[in-house]
Design a protein around this motif. Sequence first.
Motif, mmCIF file in Angstrom:
data_model
loop_
_atom_site.group_PDB
_atom_site.id
_atom_site.type_symbol
_atom_site.label_atom_id
_atom_site.label_comp_id
_atom_site.label_asym_id
_atom_site.label_seq_id
_atom_site.Cartn_x
_atom_site.Cartn_y
_atom_site.Cartn_z
ATOM 1 N N ASP A 27 0.828 -1.207 0.000
ATOM 2 C CA ASP A 27 0.000 0.000 0.000
ATOM 3 C C ASP A 27 0.863 1.258 0.000
ATOM 4 O O ASP A 27 2.030 1.234 0.398
ATOM 5 N N VAL A 28 0.243 2.351 -0.436
ATOM 6 C CA VAL A 28 0.930 3.635 -0.539
ATOM 7 C C VAL A 28 0.147 4.654 0.272
ATOM 8 O O VAL A 28 -1.084 4.620 0.303
ATOM 9 N N GLY A 29 0.855 5.549 0.936
ATOM 10 C CA GLY A 29 0.203 6.614 1.687
ATOM 11 C C GLY A 29 0.552 6.560 3.156
ATOM 12 O O GLY A 29 1.470 5.852 3.578
ATOM 13 N N LEU A 30 -0.189 7.326 3.941
ATOM 14 C CA LEU A 30 0.062 7.381 5.379
ATOM 15 C C LEU A 30 -0.608 6.220 6.097
ATOM 16 O O LEU A 30 -1.694 5.796 5.725
ATOM 17 N N ALA A 31 0.058 5.723 7.127
ATOM 18 C CA ALA A 31 -0.460 4.621 7.935
ATOM 19 C C ALA A 31 0.063 4.795 9.357
ATOM 20 O O ALA A 31 0.853 5.706 9.636
ATOM 21 N N VAL A 32 -0.402 3.908 10.236
ATOM 22 C CA VAL A 32 0.038 3.912 11.628
ATOM 23 C C VAL A 32 0.759 2.604 11.905
ATOM 24 O O VAL A 32 0.240 1.524 11.613
ATOM 25 N N LEU A 33 1.933 2.719 12.472
ATOM 26 C CA LEU A 33 2.698 1.552 12.905
ATOM 27 C C LEU A 33 2.679 1.577 14.426
ATOM 28 O O LEU A 33 3.026 2.590 15.049
ATOM 29 N N THR A 34 2.235 0.471 15.044
ATOM 30 C CA THR A 34 2.093 0.433 16.497
ATOM 31 C C THR A 34 2.319 -0.978 17.012
ATOM 32 O O THR A 34 2.286 -1.943 16.247
ATOM 33 N N SER A 35 2.521 -1.082 18.309
ATOM 34 C CA SER A 35 2.697 -2.392 18.952
ATOM 35 C C SER A 35 1.433 -3.216 18.836
ATOM 36 O O SER A 35 0.323 -2.679 18.867
ATOM 37 N N ARG A 36 1.612 -4.520 18.751
ATOM 38 C CA ARG A 36 0.465 -5.437 18.794
ATOM 39 C C ARG A 36 -0.179 -5.429 20.174
ATOM 40 O O ARG A 36 -1.374 -5.619 20.308
ATOM 41 N N ALA A 37 0.624 -5.212 21.193
ATOM 42 C CA ALA A 37 0.139 -5.257 22.575
ATOM 43 C C ALA A 37 -0.746 -4.049 22.882
ATOM 44 O O ALA A 37 -0.554 -2.959 22.345
ATOM 45 N N ASN A 38 -1.691 -4.273 23.771
ATOM 46 C CA ASN A 38 -2.647 -3.253 24.182
ATOM 47 C C ASN A 38 -1.982 -2.223 25.103
ATOM 48 O O ASN A 38 -1.071 -2.552 25.852
ATOM 49 N N ALA A 39 -2.461 -0.987 25.043
ATOM 50 C CA ALA A 39 -2.131 0.092 25.991
ATOM 51 C C ALA A 39 -0.676 0.540 25.960
ATOM 52 O O ALA A 39 -0.149 1.016 26.959
ATOM 53 N N ARG A 40 -0.018 0.435 24.830
ATOM 54 C CA ARG A 40 1.373 0.886 24.738
ATOM 55 C C ARG A 40 1.472 2.375 24.379
ATOM 56 O O ARG A 40 2.457 3.018 24.674
ATOM 57 N N HIS A 41 0.501 2.901 23.662
ATOM 58 C CA HIS A 41 0.491 4.317 23.250
ATOM 59 C C HIS A 41 1.773 4.686 22.516
ATOM 60 O O HIS A 41 2.337 5.755 22.720
ATOM 61 N N ASP A 42 2.242 3.790 21.653
ATOM 62 C CA ASP A 42 3.505 4.011 20.951
ATOM 63 C C ASP A 42 3.326 4.125 19.438
ATOM 64 O O ASP A 42 4.283 3.979 18.684
ATOM 65 N N GLY A 43 2.115 4.385 18.998
ATOM 66 C CA GLY A 43 1.874 4.485 17.563
ATOM 67 C C GLY A 43 2.630 5.644 16.947
ATOM 68 O O GLY A 43 2.946 6.627 17.606
ATOM 69 N N ARG A 44 2.931 5.484 15.669
ATOM 70 C CA ARG A 44 3.545 6.593 14.928
ATOM 71 C C ARG A 44 3.050 6.558 13.493
ATOM 72 O O ARG A 44 2.810 5.488 12.924
ATOM 73 N N VAL A 45 2.880 7.738 12.930
ATOM 74 C CA VAL A 45 2.434 7.869 11.547
ATOM 75 C C VAL A 45 3.648 7.669 10.655
ATOM 76 O O VAL A 45 4.715 8.257 10.882
#
Length: 174
Positions: A45-63
């Motif tokens: 895929d092309v464009g913006l996305a969010v990469l984050t931990s599989r685990a719950n409640a990490r609050h570590d997502g990044r665009v």
Amino acid sequence: QTDRERIPAGVRVLNDTHLNTDKANVEEKFSAVAGYSSFVDPRADVGLAVLTSRANARHDGRVIQLPLDAYDTDDLICQRLVNNALNDYVVDIRVPFVCANPLSAYVKFRDRGRRFDNSNAHVRLVAPSEVLTNEEMALCQRFCNVMGLDYGELDILRDRKEGRIYIVDVNDTP
């Protein structure tokens, strides 16, 4: 003897289904119920996305910008960037459920630059019907049943452009 073993047979225990709140499991159950998904293929895929931990409640997502050459599929997931922006904020909806019945809804406003933080600029408490349609409420109830969530909260994002909701997280210990 464990705590569970001391409970008499036939007594219902909320969330006694070995609930799995891993984001991949949440997405699998959500897409099965909703018929659409927030997951994207980070290599195609092309464009913006969010990469984050599989685990719950990490609050570590990044665009991030797609496509990616590689990423750690064991620990990370890649989701479409849901357009939940409203003026200077991103808006999340959190709905507490007990036995698939919504109790209330929190509309959480966070500064755009703090999209993934657990810190809100302000929060409004509203009736679930103020933020979800009857069809969306039914979708959330089906999701709770499929997840085995008797008591917990759903984190929901509404895409401003397409109007759809996405259940992106389950909190089984609110």
